[in-house]
Design a protein around this motif. Structure first.
Motif, PDB file in Angstrom:
ATOM      1  N   ALA A  64     -32.381   0.779   7.037  1.00  7.01           N
ATOM      2  CA  ALA A  64     -32.549   1.553   5.801  1.00  7.01           C
ATOM      3  C   ALA A  64     -32.587   0.631   4.587  1.00  7.01           C
ATOM      4  O   ALA A  64     -33.438   0.792   3.692  1.00  7.01           O
ATOM      5  CB  ALA A  64     -31.424   2.574   5.661  1.00  7.01           C
ATOM      6  N   LEU A  65     -31.706  -0.339   4.541  1.00  2.41           N
ATOM      7  CA  LEU A  65     -31.688  -1.272   3.412  1.00  2.41           C
ATOM      8  C   LEU A  65     -32.950  -2.139   3.365  1.00  2.41           C
ATOM      9  O   LEU A  65     -33.469  -2.443   2.288  1.00  2.41           O
ATOM     10  CB  LEU A  65     -30.442  -2.147   3.466  1.00  2.41           C
ATOM     11  CG  LEU A  65     -29.130  -1.427   3.156  1.00  2.41           C
ATOM     12  CD1 LEU A  65     -27.954  -2.357   3.339  1.00  2.41           C
ATOM     13  CD2 LEU A  65     -29.152  -0.851   1.750  1.00  2.41           C
ATOM     14  N   LEU A  66     -33.445  -2.551   4.527  1.00  4.58           N
ATOM     15  CA  LEU A  66     -34.683  -3.323   4.557  1.00  4.58           C
ATOM     16  C   LEU A  66     -35.868  -2.493   4.063  1.00  4.58           C
ATOM     17  O   LEU A  66     -36.736  -3.004   3.339  1.00  4.58           O
ATOM     18  CB  LEU A  66     -34.953  -3.856   5.958  1.00  4.58           C
ATOM     19  CG  LEU A  66     -34.082  -5.031   6.421  1.00  4.58           C
ATOM     20  CD1 LEU A  66     -34.377  -5.367   7.865  1.00  4.58           C
ATOM     21  CD2 LEU A  66     -34.312  -6.227   5.529  1.00  4.58           C
ATOM     22  N   LEU A  67     -35.917  -1.232   4.463  1.00  4.75           N
ATOM     23  CA  LEU A  67     -36.988  -0.357   3.979  1.00  4.75           C
ATOM     24  C   LEU A  67     -36.905  -0.174   2.464  1.00  4.75           C
ATOM     25  O   LEU A  67     -37.924  -0.256   1.761  1.00  4.75           O
ATOM     26  CB  LEU A  67     -36.928   0.997   4.681  1.00  4.75           C
ATOM     27  CG  LEU A  67     -37.428   1.039   6.118  1.00  4.75           C
ATOM     28  CD1 LEU A  67     -37.098   2.379   6.751  1.00  4.75           C
ATOM     29  CD2 LEU A  67     -38.924   0.782   6.155  1.00  4.75           C
ATOM     30  N   LEU A  68     -35.702   0.070   1.968  1.00 10.78           N
ATOM     31  CA  LEU A  68     -35.542   0.244   0.527  1.00 10.78           C
ATOM     32  C   LEU A  68     -35.896  -1.037  -0.230  1.00 10.78           C
ATOM     33  O   LEU A  68     -36.612  -0.999  -1.231  1.00 10.78           O
ATOM     34  CB  LEU A  68     -34.103   0.652   0.199  1.00 10.78           C
ATOM     35  CG  LEU A  68     -33.714   2.087   0.505  1.00 10.78           C
ATOM     36  CD1 LEU A  68     -32.224   2.287   0.313  1.00 10.78           C
ATOM     37  CD2 LEU A  68     -34.486   3.025  -0.390  1.00 10.78           C
ATOM     38  N   THR A  69     -35.412  -2.167   0.243  1.00 17.39           N
ATOM     39  CA  THR A  69     -35.673  -3.436  -0.438  1.00 17.39           C
ATOM     40  C   THR A  69     -37.149  -3.800  -0.390  1.00 17.39           C
ATOM     41  O   THR A  69     -37.728  -4.207  -1.402  1.00 17.39           O
ATOM     42  CB  THR A  69     -34.832  -4.560   0.202  1.00 17.39           C
ATOM     43  OG1 THR A  69     -33.461  -4.160   0.205  1.00 17.39           O
ATOM     44  CG2 THR A  69     -34.969  -5.843  -0.556  1.00 17.39           C
ATOM     45  N   GLY A  70     -37.761  -3.649   0.763  1.00 18.10           N
ATOM     46  CA  GLY A  70     -39.183  -3.974   0.885  1.00 18.10           C
ATOM     47  C   GLY A  70     -40.062  -3.104   0.014  1.00 18.10           C
ATOM     48  O   GLY A  70     -40.971  -3.589  -0.665  1.00 18.10           O
ATOM     49  N   GLY A  71     -39.781  -1.808   0.015  1.00 17.64           N
ATOM     50  CA  GLY A  71     -40.555  -0.901  -0.833  1.00 17.64           C
ATOM     51  C   GLY A  71     -40.357  -1.174  -2.301  1.00 17.64           C
ATOM     52  O   GLY A  71     -41.316  -1.199  -3.087  1.00 17.64           O
ATOM     53  N   PHE A  72     -39.115  -1.427  -2.704  1.00 11.17           N
ATOM     54  CA  PHE A  72     -38.836  -1.701  -4.113  1.00 11.17           C
ATOM     55  C   PHE A  72     -39.483  -3.004  -4.562  1.00 11.17           C
ATOM     56  O   PHE A  72     -40.077  -3.065  -5.650  1.00 11.17           O
ATOM     57  CB  PHE A  72     -37.322  -1.748  -4.349  1.00 11.17           C
ATOM     58  CG  PHE A  72     -36.957  -2.108  -5.753  1.00 11.17           C
ATOM     59  CD1 PHE A  72     -37.113  -1.174  -6.771  1.00 11.17           C
ATOM     60  CD2 PHE A  72     -36.489  -3.363  -6.065  1.00 11.17           C
ATOM     61  CE1 PHE A  72     -36.799  -1.508  -8.068  1.00 11.17           C
ATOM     62  CE2 PHE A  72     -36.171  -3.700  -7.365  1.00 11.17           C
ATOM     63  CZ  PHE A  72     -36.315  -2.772  -8.370  1.00 11.17           C
ATOM     64  N   LEU A  73     -39.373  -4.061  -3.769  1.00 13.88           N
ATOM     65  CA  LEU A  73     -39.967  -5.339  -4.155  1.00 13.88           C
ATOM     66  C   LEU A  73     -41.489  -5.264  -4.227  1.00 13.88           C
ATOM     67  O   LEU A  73     -42.111  -5.840  -5.124  1.00 13.88           O
ATOM     68  CB  LEU A  73     -39.538  -6.445  -3.182  1.00 13.88           C
ATOM     69  CG  LEU A  73     -38.087  -6.892  -3.293  1.00 13.88           C
ATOM     70  CD1 LEU A  73     -37.757  -7.913  -2.215  1.00 13.88           C
ATOM     71  CD2 LEU A  73     -37.807  -7.457  -4.669  1.00 13.88           C
ATOM     72  N   THR A  74     -42.091  -4.555  -3.301  1.00 10.33           N
ATOM     73  CA  THR A  74     -43.549  -4.410  -3.329  1.00 10.33           C
ATOM     74  C   THR A  74     -43.995  -3.662  -4.568  1.00 10.33           C
ATOM     75  O   THR A  74     -44.919  -4.091  -5.267  1.00 10.33           O
ATOM     76  CB  THR A  74     -44.031  -3.678  -2.067  1.00 10.33           C
ATOM     77  OG1 THR A  74     -43.602  -4.398  -0.913  1.00 10.33           O
ATOM     78  CG2 THR A  74     -45.534  -3.550  -2.054  1.00 10.33           C
ATOM     79  N   LEU A  75     -43.334  -2.548  -4.868  1.00  5.81           N
ATOM     80  CA  LEU A  75     -43.705  -1.785  -6.057  1.00  5.81           C
ATOM     81  C   LEU A  75     -43.426  -2.555  -7.346  1.00  5.81           C
ATOM     82  O   LEU A  75     -44.213  -2.493  -8.295  1.00  5.81           O
ATOM     83  CB  LEU A  75     -42.963  -0.450  -6.093  1.00  5.81           C
ATOM     84  CG  LEU A  75     -43.483   0.619  -5.147  1.00  5.81           C
ATOM     85  CD1 LEU A  75     -42.632   1.877  -5.260  1.00  5.81           C
ATOM     86  CD2 LEU A  75     -44.932   0.942  -5.439  1.00  5.81           C
ATOM     87  N   SER A  76     -42.325  -3.301  -7.390  1.00 10.15           N
ATOM     88  CA  SER A  76     -42.031  -4.056  -8.608  1.00 10.15           C
ATOM     89  C   SER A  76     -43.018  -5.198  -8.809  1.00 10.15           C
ATOM     90  O   SER A  76     -43.391  -5.495  -9.946  1.00 10.15           O
ATOM     91  CB  SER A  76     -40.592  -4.574  -8.608  1.00 10.15           C
ATOM     92  OG  SER A  76     -40.407  -5.489  -7.552  1.00 10.15           O
ATOM     93  N   ASN A  77     -43.474  -5.841  -7.740  1.00  9.40           N
ATOM     94  CA  ASN A  77     -44.488  -6.887  -7.884  1.00  9.40           C
ATOM     95  C   ASN A  77     -45.802  -6.316  -8.410  1.00  9.40           C
ATOM     96  O   ASN A  77     -46.443  -6.917  -9.283  1.00  9.40           O
ATOM     97  CB  ASN A  77     -44.736  -7.591  -6.547  1.00  9.40           C
ATOM     98  CG  ASN A  77     -43.637  -8.544  -6.185  1.00  9.40           C
ATOM     99  OD1 ASN A  77     -42.900  -8.998  -7.052  1.00  9.40           O
ATOM    100  ND2 ASN A  77     -43.508  -8.844  -4.919  1.00  9.40           N
TER     101      ASN A  77
END
Length: 168
Positions: free
Chosen positions: A103-116
């Motif tokens: 769950a944390l990997l999904l949240l982190t990956g999605g957030f980092l992709t959107l922020s980039n």
């Protein structure tokens, strides 16, 4: 208001009065030349801003798959963190740890992709939209670009004075 703040407001008001007063006190031929030079300059600024905004929309269209994937990843991550009944049924510490890490990997990956993607979009669309609105106002003013710039200076001076008086 401090003396420096009063002086800044006064400078904007002087610039506004000069630029807006040119319409009344400058000969017609000089005013036309000055307005044409200002129009040429701001038309160039507007075309550069338009090209930046257009290229940003092309960038968004090219990254639409990544955006959708990142939003799905964020949604799955939130669902996994808020869906507590499945891990409780299993009651294995290893499963609970893997569930939380996933769950944390999904949240982190999605957030980092959107922020980039968002950081690349922020300046051209955010500031570009602001500059586009200013140049549209300046170029579309019936009194000419110089009077429009004077009006913007006057509005800035009012905004500064209000800000200084409210935040005492």
């Amino acid at each position: 208001m401090t003396p420096e703040q009063q002086l800044l407001v006064l400078k904007f008001q002087i610039a506004a009065s000069i630029l807006m007063g040119l319409d009344y006190f400058m000969p017609e031929s000089w005013r036309e030349k000055a307005n044409e030079k200002a129009k040429a300059y701001f038309s160039g600024v507007q075309s550069r801003v338009d090209s930046d905004i257009t290229s940003t929309w092309e960038y968004i269209k090219s990254k639409i798959a990544k955006i959708i994937t990142a939003v799905v990843m964020l949604g799955l991550g939130f669902l996994m963190l808020n869906f507590n009944s499945l891990p409780i049924l299993v009651e294995s510490p290893a499963f609970l740890s893997l569930w939380s890490i996933a769950a944390l990997l999904l949240l982190t990956g999605g957030f980092l992709t959107l922020s980039n993607i968002f950081m690349y979009i922020l300046i051209p669309v955010g500031l570009g939209g602001l500059f586009r609105s200013f140049t549209t106002f300046i170029l579309g003013s019936p009194k000419g670009p110089l009077a429009a710039i004077g009006f913007i200076c006057l509005c800035v001076s009012f905004g500064l004075r209000y800000n200084y008086l409210v935040n005492v």
